[in-house]
Design a protein around this motif. Sequence first.
Motif, PDB file in Angstrom:
ATOM      1  N   ALA A  29      21.855 -57.111 -33.194  1.00  0.00           N
ATOM      2  CA  ALA A  29      20.336 -57.298 -34.013  1.00  0.00           C
ATOM      3  C   ALA A  29      19.319 -57.130 -32.989  1.00  0.00           C
ATOM      4  O   ALA A  29      18.109 -56.375 -33.563  1.00  0.00           O
ATOM      5  CB  ALA A  29      20.280 -58.858 -34.508  1.00  0.00           C
ATOM      6  N   GLY A  30      19.254 -57.476 -31.854  1.00  0.00           N
ATOM      7  CA  GLY A  30      18.196 -57.093 -30.873  1.00  0.00           C
ATOM      8  C   GLY A  30      17.871 -55.740 -30.639  1.00  0.00           C
ATOM      9  O   GLY A  30      16.932 -55.147 -30.779  1.00  0.00           O
ATOM     10  N   GLY A  31      19.204 -54.905 -30.513  1.00  0.00           N
ATOM     11  CA  GLY A  31      19.202 -53.478 -30.335  1.00  0.00           C
ATOM     12  C   GLY A  31      18.502 -52.767 -31.686  1.00  0.00           C
ATOM     13  O   GLY A  31      17.647 -51.882 -31.614  1.00  0.00           O
ATOM     14  N   ALA A  32      18.692 -53.388 -32.632  1.00  0.00           N
ATOM     15  CA  ALA A  32      18.199 -53.030 -34.291  1.00  0.00           C
ATOM     16  C   ALA A  32      16.649 -53.186 -34.180  1.00  0.00           C
ATOM     17  O   ALA A  32      16.100 -52.385 -34.557  1.00  0.00           O
ATOM     18  CB  ALA A  32      18.797 -53.418 -35.298  1.00  0.00           C
ATOM     19  N   LEU A  33      16.308 -54.236 -33.719  1.00  0.00           N
ATOM     20  CA  LEU A  33      14.825 -54.811 -33.668  1.00  0.00           C
ATOM     21  C   LEU A  33      14.108 -54.018 -32.641  1.00  0.00           C
ATOM     22  O   LEU A  33      12.995 -53.443 -33.121  1.00  0.00           O
ATOM     23  CB  LEU A  33      14.913 -56.336 -33.389  1.00  0.00           C
ATOM     24  N   GLY A  34      14.717 -53.795 -31.749  1.00  0.00           N
ATOM     25  CA  GLY A  34      13.999 -52.888 -30.613  1.00  0.00           C
ATOM     26  C   GLY A  34      13.886 -51.556 -31.138  1.00  0.00           C
ATOM     27  O   GLY A  34      12.864 -50.773 -31.044  1.00  0.00           O
ATOM     28  N   THR A  35      14.951 -50.931 -32.006  1.00  0.00           N
ATOM     29  CA  THR A  35      14.895 -49.529 -32.559  1.00  0.00           C
ATOM     30  C   THR A  35      13.886 -49.513 -33.526  1.00  0.00           C
ATOM     31  O   THR A  35      13.134 -48.448 -33.729  1.00  0.00           O
ATOM     32  CB  THR A  35      16.390 -49.304 -32.754  1.00  0.00           C
ATOM     33  N   ALA A  36      13.572 -50.434 -34.356  1.00  0.00           N
ATOM     34  CA  ALA A  36      12.805 -50.795 -35.313  1.00  0.00           C
ATOM     35  C   ALA A  36      11.315 -50.437 -34.744  1.00  0.00           C
ATOM     36  O   ALA A  36      10.614 -49.682 -35.404  1.00  0.00           O
ATOM     37  CB  ALA A  36      12.809 -51.845 -36.101  1.00  0.00           C
ATOM     38  N   GLY A  37      11.016 -50.863 -33.746  1.00  0.00           N
ATOM     39  CA  GLY A  37       9.785 -50.992 -32.962  1.00  0.00           C
ATOM     40  C   GLY A  37       9.389 -49.687 -32.286  1.00  0.00           C
ATOM     41  O   GLY A  37       8.506 -48.989 -32.672  1.00  0.00           O
ATOM     42  N   VAL A  38      10.540 -49.042 -31.835  1.00  0.00           N
ATOM     43  CA  VAL A  38      10.507 -47.545 -31.522  1.00  0.00           C
ATOM     44  C   VAL A  38      10.282 -46.510 -32.469  1.00  0.00           C
ATOM     45  O   VAL A  38       9.368 -45.468 -32.588  1.00  0.00           O
ATOM     46  CB  VAL A  38      11.671 -47.248 -30.614  1.00  0.00           C
ATOM     47  N   SER A  39      10.930 -47.025 -33.777  1.00  0.00           N
ATOM     48  CA  SER A  39      10.932 -45.856 -34.756  1.00  0.00           C
ATOM     49  C   SER A  39       9.300 -46.116 -35.510  1.00  0.00           C
ATOM     50  O   SER A  39       8.880 -45.231 -36.005  1.00  0.00           O
ATOM     51  CB  SER A  39      11.905 -46.378 -35.989  1.00  0.00           C
ATOM     52  N   ALA A  40       8.721 -47.193 -35.228  1.00  0.00           N
ATOM     53  CA  ALA A  40       7.652 -47.560 -36.062  1.00  0.00           C
ATOM     54  C   ALA A  40       6.449 -46.709 -35.273  1.00  0.00           C
ATOM     55  O   ALA A  40       5.531 -46.147 -35.556  1.00  0.00           O
ATOM     56  CB  ALA A  40       7.289 -48.797 -36.149  1.00  0.00           C
ATOM     57  N   LEU A  41       6.653 -46.771 -33.688  1.00  0.00           N
ATOM     58  CA  LEU A  41       5.712 -45.950 -33.077  1.00  0.00           C
ATOM     59  C   LEU A  41       6.043 -44.567 -32.571  1.00  0.00           C
ATOM     60  O   LEU A  41       4.929 -43.965 -32.346  1.00  0.00           O
ATOM     61  CB  LEU A  41       5.775 -46.843 -31.622  1.00  0.00           C
ATOM     62  N   THR A  42       7.143 -44.086 -32.955  1.00  0.00           N
ATOM     63  CA  THR A  42       7.292 -42.433 -32.504  1.00  0.00           C
ATOM     64  C   THR A  42       8.089 -42.058 -33.951  1.00  0.00           C
ATOM     65  O   THR A  42       8.153 -42.575 -34.722  1.00  0.00           O
ATOM     66  CB  THR A  42       8.239 -42.674 -31.533  1.00  0.00           C
ATOM     67  N   ASP A  43       7.998 -40.874 -33.652  1.00  0.00           N
ATOM     68  CA  ASP A  43       8.684 -39.928 -34.869  1.00  0.00           C
ATOM     69  C   ASP A  43       9.949 -39.369 -34.625  1.00  0.00           C
ATOM     70  O   ASP A  43      10.105 -37.938 -34.428  1.00  0.00           O
ATOM     71  CB  ASP A  43       7.436 -38.707 -35.333  1.00  0.00           C
ATOM     72  N   LEU A  44      10.938 -40.251 -33.873  1.00  0.00           N
ATOM     73  CA  LEU A  44      12.242 -39.673 -33.383  1.00  0.00           C
ATOM     74  C   LEU A  44      12.925 -39.162 -34.632  1.00  0.00           C
ATOM     75  O   LEU A  44      12.863 -39.890 -35.707  1.00  0.00           O
ATOM     76  CB  LEU A  44      13.140 -40.658 -32.701  1.00  0.00           C
ATOM     77  N   PRO A  45      13.937 -38.405 -34.432  1.00  0.00           N
ATOM     78  CA  PRO A  45      14.982 -37.930 -35.684  1.00  0.00           C
ATOM     79  C   PRO A  45      15.958 -39.120 -35.701  1.00  0.00           C
ATOM     80  O   PRO A  45      15.903 -39.926 -34.811  1.00  0.00           O
ATOM     81  CB  PRO A  45      15.622 -36.828 -35.184  1.00  0.00           C
ATOM     82  N   VAL A  46      16.640 -39.135 -36.791  1.00  0.00           N
ATOM     83  CA  VAL A  46      17.595 -40.191 -36.827  1.00  0.00           C
ATOM     84  C   VAL A  46      18.858 -40.530 -35.784  1.00  0.00           C
ATOM     85  O   VAL A  46      18.740 -41.329 -35.378  1.00  0.00           O
ATOM     86  CB  VAL A  46      18.251 -40.042 -38.184  1.00  0.00           C
ATOM     87  N   TRP A  47      19.121 -39.249 -35.204  1.00  0.00           N
ATOM     88  CA  TRP A  47      19.868 -39.402 -33.971  1.00  0.00           C
ATOM     89  C   TRP A  47      19.207 -39.821 -32.780  1.00  0.00           C
ATOM     90  O   TRP A  47      19.810 -40.511 -31.931  1.00  0.00           O
ATOM     91  CB  TRP A  47      20.659 -37.761 -33.706  1.00  0.00           C
ATOM     92  N   GLY A  48      17.844 -39.690 -32.612  1.00  0.00           N
ATOM     93  CA  GLY A  48      17.216 -40.244 -31.655  1.00  0.00           C
ATOM     94  C   GLY A  48      17.275 -41.718 -31.818  1.00  0.00           C
ATOM     95  O   GLY A  48      17.272 -42.471 -30.741  1.00  0.00           O
ATOM     96  N   ASP A  49      16.866 -42.303 -33.192  1.00  0.00           N
ATOM     97  CA  ASP A  49      16.844 -43.782 -33.153  1.00  0.00           C
ATOM     98  C   ASP A  49      18.561 -44.154 -33.230  1.00  0.00           C
ATOM     99  O   ASP A  49      18.289 -45.458 -32.562  1.00  0.00           O
ATOM    100  CB  ASP A  49      16.529 -43.947 -34.813  1.00  0.00           C
ATOM    101  N   ALA A  50      19.510 -43.547 -33.375  1.00  0.00           N
ATOM    102  CA  ALA A  50      20.736 -43.907 -33.115  1.00  0.00           C
ATOM    103  C   ALA A  50      20.966 -44.194 -31.451  1.00  0.00           C
ATOM    104  O   ALA A  50      21.705 -45.079 -31.041  1.00  0.00           O
ATOM    105  CB  ALA A  50      21.768 -43.321 -33.768  1.00  0.00           C
ATOM    106  N   LEU A  51      20.510 -43.118 -30.800  1.00  0.00           N
ATOM    107  CA  LEU A  51      20.662 -43.109 -29.232  1.00  0.00           C
ATOM    108  C   LEU A  51      19.597 -44.415 -28.493  1.00  0.00           C
ATOM    109  O   LEU A  51      20.254 -45.119 -27.747  1.00  0.00           O
ATOM    110  CB  LEU A  51      20.234 -42.107 -28.682  1.00  0.00           C
ATOM    111  N   VAL A  52      18.536 -44.577 -29.375  1.00  0.00           N
ATOM    112  CA  VAL A  52      17.785 -46.001 -28.586  1.00  0.00           C
ATOM    113  C   VAL A  52      18.562 -47.154 -29.151  1.00  0.00           C
ATOM    114  O   VAL A  52      18.716 -48.023 -28.214  1.00  0.00           O
ATOM    115  CB  VAL A  52      16.480 -45.978 -29.510  1.00  0.00           C
ATOM    116  N   PHE A  53      19.276 -47.251 -30.328  1.00  0.00           N
ATOM    117  CA  PHE A  53      19.910 -48.496 -30.778  1.00  0.00           C
ATOM    118  C   PHE A  53      21.213 -48.735 -29.839  1.00  0.00           C
ATOM    119  O   PHE A  53      21.376 -49.755 -29.320  1.00  0.00           O
ATOM    120  CB  PHE A  53      20.436 -48.353 -32.333  1.00  0.00           C
TER     121      PHE A  53
END
Length: 143
Positions: A29-53
Amino acid sequence: MVALLWVLGAVILAAGEALSGDFFLLMLAGGALGTAGVSALTDLPVWGDALVFAALSAALILGVRPALTRRFSTPPPTPTGIQALTGKTAQVLEPVDEVSGTVRLDGDVWTARPLDPTEVYAAGTTVTVMKIDGATAVVWKGP
């Protein structure tokens, strides 16, 4: 929009943690919440979000979870009273057979009977307490 999905995933994982209580889903859940923050601030593709998660979740699982587990885990209950006597050794004072016998167990004298009714233990024999049946120690000499 993608950030909102990550927040929703974090809420679902945190709710699942409430049922399991082992801090694993909470780290996800912490990883998903952090990824939500990164996703809101950047325009990463879905695979980029998956790597951040994956990176955030792995960091939390390997770095934070062990500390939380140590801090909040409870040791197994220590047996007390009669339960603490099971597995202890005792010294036979009077021959133990299926009808009579006594042993010295933790400094006290207990009536005893053998686990196997066909066995007889002579005075001076060291036996193991298998269970306590009322006020009688059920003992066994072992191999």
